[in-house]
Scaffold this active site. Structure first.
Site, PDB file in Angstrom:
ATOM      1  CB  SER A  94     -11.416  -7.613 -63.850  1.00 61.82           C
ATOM      2  OG  SER A  94     -11.811  -7.118 -65.098  1.00 61.82           O
TER       3      SER A  94
ATOM      4  CG  ASP B 232      -5.350  -9.121 -69.147  1.00 60.49           C
ATOM      5  OD1 ASP B 232      -6.172  -9.302 -70.044  1.00 60.49           O
ATOM      6  OD2 ASP B 232      -5.641  -8.811 -67.940  1.00 60.49           O
TER       7      ASP B 232
ATOM      8  CG  HIS C 217      -8.716 -10.489 -67.809  1.00 63.23           C
ATOM      9  ND1 HIS C 217      -8.152  -9.147 -67.495  1.00 63.23           N
ATOM     10  CD2 HIS C 217      -9.993 -10.433 -67.294  1.00 63.23           C
ATOM     11  CE1 HIS C 217      -9.034  -8.402 -66.712  1.00 63.23           C
ATOM     12  NE2 HIS C 217      -9.949  -9.018 -66.711  1.00 63.23           N
TER      13      HIS C 217
END
Length: 299
Positions: A158, A224, A253
């Site tokens: 991320s 996601d 995610h």
């Protein structure tokens, strides 16, 4: 939408970036000084049998921060050392359990660190500071701990894909790069219709990833809804040396580590790196056995 955003936030000052991008949790661990050195003490549930593997240390940065880091000794003769850069709402106490499982499963040592202002690290988080943080940990790993760059795999998740790409673009000899749930840039994340790079943009991964020479594995969950799958596809399209990506059908995610496909693909990626550079492998049969990855997926 993009023009409105530009007029409201010109030119993405650091205070706005800090507010949008960085969400440090209340510290979930502490580092204690003992008679035999530093000790990592998590405040969340971690397998205490494995905690002896966690060796904390601190690293100064050129921005004046002192970073809390951990070196996880997971293999007698590690295949690689994974340098991990985490997400925007995690500190080491929350991820050290995942790092232990990952290192032991893959037969690799793992180094993790907290960004400035996270966990036991001093300072305040910022984009510039985050790159300085990653650079300081890189030099500690290579210069202090004497790990050759060609034995390092950079792994970002991320927000952590930004410092990972930053390091990989500057240190061409790293063995490989893993980008899990990568995003193209801050502006493209906030305004999906943006298709060009503006001078006000931050975390400009989409234009920097092409400077990475090492093999790059992109992993993304198709479901996601924080960083949409299209970001992973766009990042992959700009890679100079991509390998077969992993698109997880049921992945979002946050749940990618629960999918056996992730563990299998990481294992095969490291095997591909070893096959491409046979000199990277352990030098004896005993060492090969001691560093062999586990066959039990820890999900």
């Amino acid at each position: 939408m993009s023009l409105l955003w530009l007029f409201c936030c010109p030119p993405l000052p650091s205070s706005i970036v800090r507010k949008l991008a960085f969400h440090p949790p209340a510290p979930t661990y502490r580092v204690e000084q003992t008679s035999v050195g530093l000790r990592f003490v998590p405040r969340v549930l971690v397998d205490s049998v494995q905690l002896w593997r966690v060796q904390p240390f601190f690293v100064p940065t050129r921005c004046g921060s002192q970073l809390a880091c951990v070196y996880l000794r997971c293999a007698v003769a590690p295949r690689f050392t994974l340098l991990m850069s985490q997400g925007n709402s995690e500190d080491l106490g929350l991820v050290v359990g995942w790092y232990l499982k990952l290192g032991c499963y893959l037969g690799c040592d793992v180094v993790g660190y907290d960004y400035s202002g996270y966990g036991a690290s001093s300072g305040r988080p910022s984009e510039r500071g985050m790159y300085a943080d990653a650079t300081a940990v890189w030099h500690a790993l290579v210069d202090r701990h004497h790990v050759p760059p060609e034995k390092v795999v950079l792994y970002g998740y991320s927000l952590g894909t930004a410092p990972t790409i930053h390091l990989a673009a500057r240190h061409k000899s790293v063995a490989g790069v893993v980008l899990q749930a990568p995003f193209t840039s801050a502006l493209r994340l906030v305004c999906p219709g943006v298709r060009r790079t503006w001078c006000c943009d931050a975390f400009n991964n989409i234009d920097r990833v092409g400077e990475v020479h090492a093999p790059v594995l992109v992993v993304h969950g198709i479901r996601d809804d924080v960083v949409e799958w299209r970001h992973g596809i766009e990042i992959l399209s700009r890679c100079a040396n991509p390998v077969e990506p992993l698109w997880l059908e049921g992945g979002d995610h946050y749940n990618l580590s629960r999918h056996e496909q992730l563990w299998a693909r990481l294992g095969s990626f490291l095997a591909e790196l070893e096959a491409a550079s046979p000199s990277l492998g352990p030098s004896s049969a005993d060492e090969r056995r001691s560093s062999a990855p586990s066959t039990t997926v820890p999900v």
